[in-house]
Scaffold this active site. Sequence first.
Site, PDB file in Angstrom:
ATOM      1  N   GLY A 141      -6.781  -2.369  -4.645  1.00  0.00           N
ATOM      2  CA  GLY A 141      -7.591  -3.703  -4.745  1.00  0.00           C
ATOM      3  C   GLY A 141      -7.420  -4.755  -3.450  1.00  0.00           C
ATOM      4  O   GLY A 141      -6.701  -4.246  -2.583  1.00  0.00           O
ATOM      5  N   GLY A 161       0.228  -0.140  -2.772  1.00  0.00           N
ATOM      6  CA  GLY A 161       1.212  -0.827  -3.071  1.00  0.00           C
ATOM      7  C   GLY A 161       1.468  -2.243  -2.364  1.00  0.00           C
ATOM      8  O   GLY A 161       0.578  -3.082  -2.263  1.00  0.00           O
ATOM      9  N   PHE A 162       2.729  -2.368  -1.564  1.00  0.00           N
ATOM     10  CA  PHE A 162       2.540  -3.719  -0.722  1.00  0.00           C
ATOM     11  C   PHE A 162       3.066  -3.289   0.841  1.00  0.00           C
ATOM     12  O   PHE A 162       3.904  -2.125   0.996  1.00  0.00           O
ATOM     13  CB  PHE A 162       3.704  -4.537  -1.559  1.00  0.00           C
ATOM     14  CG  PHE A 162       5.073  -4.374  -1.619  1.00  0.00           C
ATOM     15  CD1 PHE A 162       6.107  -4.291  -0.759  1.00  0.00           C
ATOM     16  CD2 PHE A 162       5.669  -3.533  -2.701  1.00  0.00           C
ATOM     17  CE1 PHE A 162       7.439  -3.818  -0.761  1.00  0.00           C
ATOM     18  CE2 PHE A 162       6.990  -3.218  -3.017  1.00  0.00           C
ATOM     19  CZ  PHE A 162       7.636  -3.399  -1.967  1.00  0.00           C
ATOM     20  N   CYS A 193      -6.707 -10.681   4.498  1.00  0.00           N
ATOM     21  CA  CYS A 193      -6.958 -10.811   3.007  1.00  0.00           C
ATOM     22  C   CYS A 193      -8.156 -11.620   2.739  1.00  0.00           C
ATOM     23  O   CYS A 193      -8.623 -12.009   1.735  1.00  0.00           O
ATOM     24  CB  CYS A 193      -5.717 -11.454   2.354  1.00  0.00           C
ATOM     25  SG  CYS A 193      -4.195 -10.333   2.396  1.00  0.00           S
TER      26      CYS A 193
END
Length: 219
Positions: A74, A153-154, A171
Amino acid sequence: MTCIIDLGRMPYREALAVQHARHEAVLRGAEDTLLLVEHPPVITFGRHGGEENLHCSREELARRGVDVVQTERGGNITCHFPGQLVVYPIFRIGRRTGGLHGFVHLLEETVIRTAAAFRVQAARWPGRPGVWIGHRKLCSLGLGVRRWVTFHGFALNVGRDLSLFDAITLCGLADARATSLCRERGDDALSLQEVKDVCVREFQALIAHPPVAAREAAL
């Protein structure tokens, strides 16, 4: 039980293949897994696009040794580079109270607690996934989910060099700026290994005893 695998420094596409393989293994019954990795310079796009937020041509990035990859996660556009800790949880969320939203909350809490351990106060920004210090983004977060098992993930910025962010609108948010643990602390004393160790410790503690807010995040 959680299986912890440190991949060291690995190109993004190779790590993605590891993610896919481990995702299949977890679907077949293997332990939930946390992959830790540091990537050479790469810019990635999420499912929500981001090409319009790329400030350089792909040819120019290739000359600079920066890979560009479309992903299944995402979110919008972000980047990875040495000095950034990337964490890929391959976890069954169908079995977890709170579901996907609760798991995202847990990952953000892991980063917030990790930062606090190094005397950096960070927080959530409602409506903007990740971890923030004002308008400064410390950690980007974007998951993929297939058959109720997560991947991607991050990415937690640790070192001072954030120059690759100059190539993108972070972003897709014009008012966002990147920051890192070392920048917020005003020193270069942190090693990536130190941050890895604390991050794993905090994640395991939260997995064992999820905070109430994570359990209620899906409500």
